[in-house]
Design a protein around this motif. Structure first.
Motif, PDB file in Angstrom:
ATOM      1  N   GLY A 123       0.835  -1.183   0.000  1.00  8.83           N
ATOM      2  CA  GLY A 123       0.000   0.000   0.000  1.00  8.83           C
ATOM      3  C   GLY A 123       0.872   1.236   0.000  1.00  8.83           C
ATOM      4  O   GLY A 123       2.018   1.200  -0.436  1.00  8.83           O
TER       5      GLY A 123
ATOM      6  N   TYR B 211      -4.476   1.608   4.892  1.00  7.00           N
ATOM      7  CA  TYR B 211      -3.121   1.072   5.054  1.00  7.00           C
ATOM      8  C   TYR B 211      -2.581   1.433   6.427  1.00  7.00           C
ATOM      9  O   TYR B 211      -1.992   0.604   7.126  1.00  7.00           O
TER      10      TYR B 211
ATOM     11  N   GLU C 180       7.349  -2.895   4.436  1.00  9.14           N
ATOM     12  CA  GLU C 180       6.412  -2.066   3.692  1.00  9.14           C
ATOM     13  C   GLU C 180       6.776  -2.089   2.207  1.00  9.14           C
ATOM     14  O   GLU C 180       7.931  -1.862   1.847  1.00  9.14           O
TER      15      GLU C 180
ATOM     16  N   VAL D  22      -5.709  -1.315  -1.970  1.00 12.96           N
ATOM     17  CA  VAL D  22      -4.774  -1.393  -0.846  1.00 12.96           C
ATOM     18  C   VAL D  22      -5.572  -1.188   0.447  1.00 12.96           C
ATOM     19  O   VAL D  22      -6.607  -0.525   0.425  1.00 12.96           O
ATOM     20  N   PRO D  23      -5.084  -1.796   1.538  1.00 13.91           N
ATOM     21  CA  PRO D  23      -3.834  -2.549   1.665  1.00 13.91           C
ATOM     22  C   PRO D  23      -4.030  -4.019   1.339  1.00 13.91           C
ATOM     23  O   PRO D  23      -5.150  -4.502   1.197  1.00 13.91           O
TER      24      PRO D  23
END
Length: 218
Positions: free
Chosen positions: A5, A12, A28, A48-49
């Motif tokens: 994300g 996120y 990440e 996302v996420p």
């Protein structure tokens, strides 16, 4: 684990906050919503996420949060069945009746597109009901469900990022001014060390996000 994300996404950030609060190791991976086939194999809708684990990927913020919470202590979802259901109820109200209606105005707020009159007309009444319901469900003392931070505090905090932003920029409205207990809770959450870390990363990511959004400007 890999969290896909971008750091300016409120959904996120809800997952990221929980991962950090639990002290779990994760990587990440910057990813904007995409219909690229490679990313669709991770998130079937390209949103996302998404979280990739040793067992495979998963999507949807609340689902990811429940999975993450199951991995270790401390627990942020209550373990007793009724209390867990109430935690999820608070999260769902914030999502369905505040964040999602507000999000309909994001084209105007984030991209500078012409106002969608239907979204403008329909979003605020739903948001008003959502804030009132949230105030009814929660009596912060100091957290939404009592003296311990839960997943509801984390999720609602980031749901209200969009709700408060749209309320201010589209309707010249500060909904938390109408609910002093929620306003005090919001201030407390903003001062939390993990919140500050997530907010700093979010601010640092805003320029890249604006460049990404530029392609959608009408």
């Amino acid at each position: 684990m890999k969290l896909y994300g971008f750091s300016a996404s409120n959904y996120y950030n809800a997952v990221k906050h929980l991962l950090l609060a639990k002290g779990l190791d994760f990587e990440e991976v910057k990813e904007y919503p995409s219909q690229n086939e490679d990313y669709l194999s991770i998130h079937p809708l390209g949103k996302v996420p998404a979280l990739v684990t040793d067992q495979g990927p998963m999507s949807e913020t609340d689902i990811i949060m429940e999975y993450v919470d199951s991995l270790s202590d401390p627990k942020f979802f209550p373990t007793e069945a009724f209390e867990k259901a109430k935690c999820r109820e608070i999260m769902k109200v914030a999502e369905l009746y505040i964040e999602l209606p507000a999000r309909r105005n994001n084209g105007e707020v984030l991209i500078g597109n012409p106002r969608c009159e239907t979204a403008f007309r329909e979003a605020r009444p739903l948001m008003e009901k959502g804030f009132k319901a949230l105030d009814t469900l929660c009596q912060p003392s100091p957290y939404l469900m009592g003296d311990k931070m839960t997943a509801a505090d984390i999720f609602v905090r980031y749901a209200l990022v969009v709700g408060n932003m749209v309320a201010a920029k589209v309707y010249d409205w500060k909904p938390l001014d109408e609910y002093p207990a929620l306003k005090a809770w919001s201030k407390m959450m903003r001062e939390d060390a993990v919140s500050q870390k997530v907010d700093q990363d979010s601010q640092a990511a805003m320029q890249d996000l604006m460049e990404y959004f530029a392609q959608f400007k009408k």
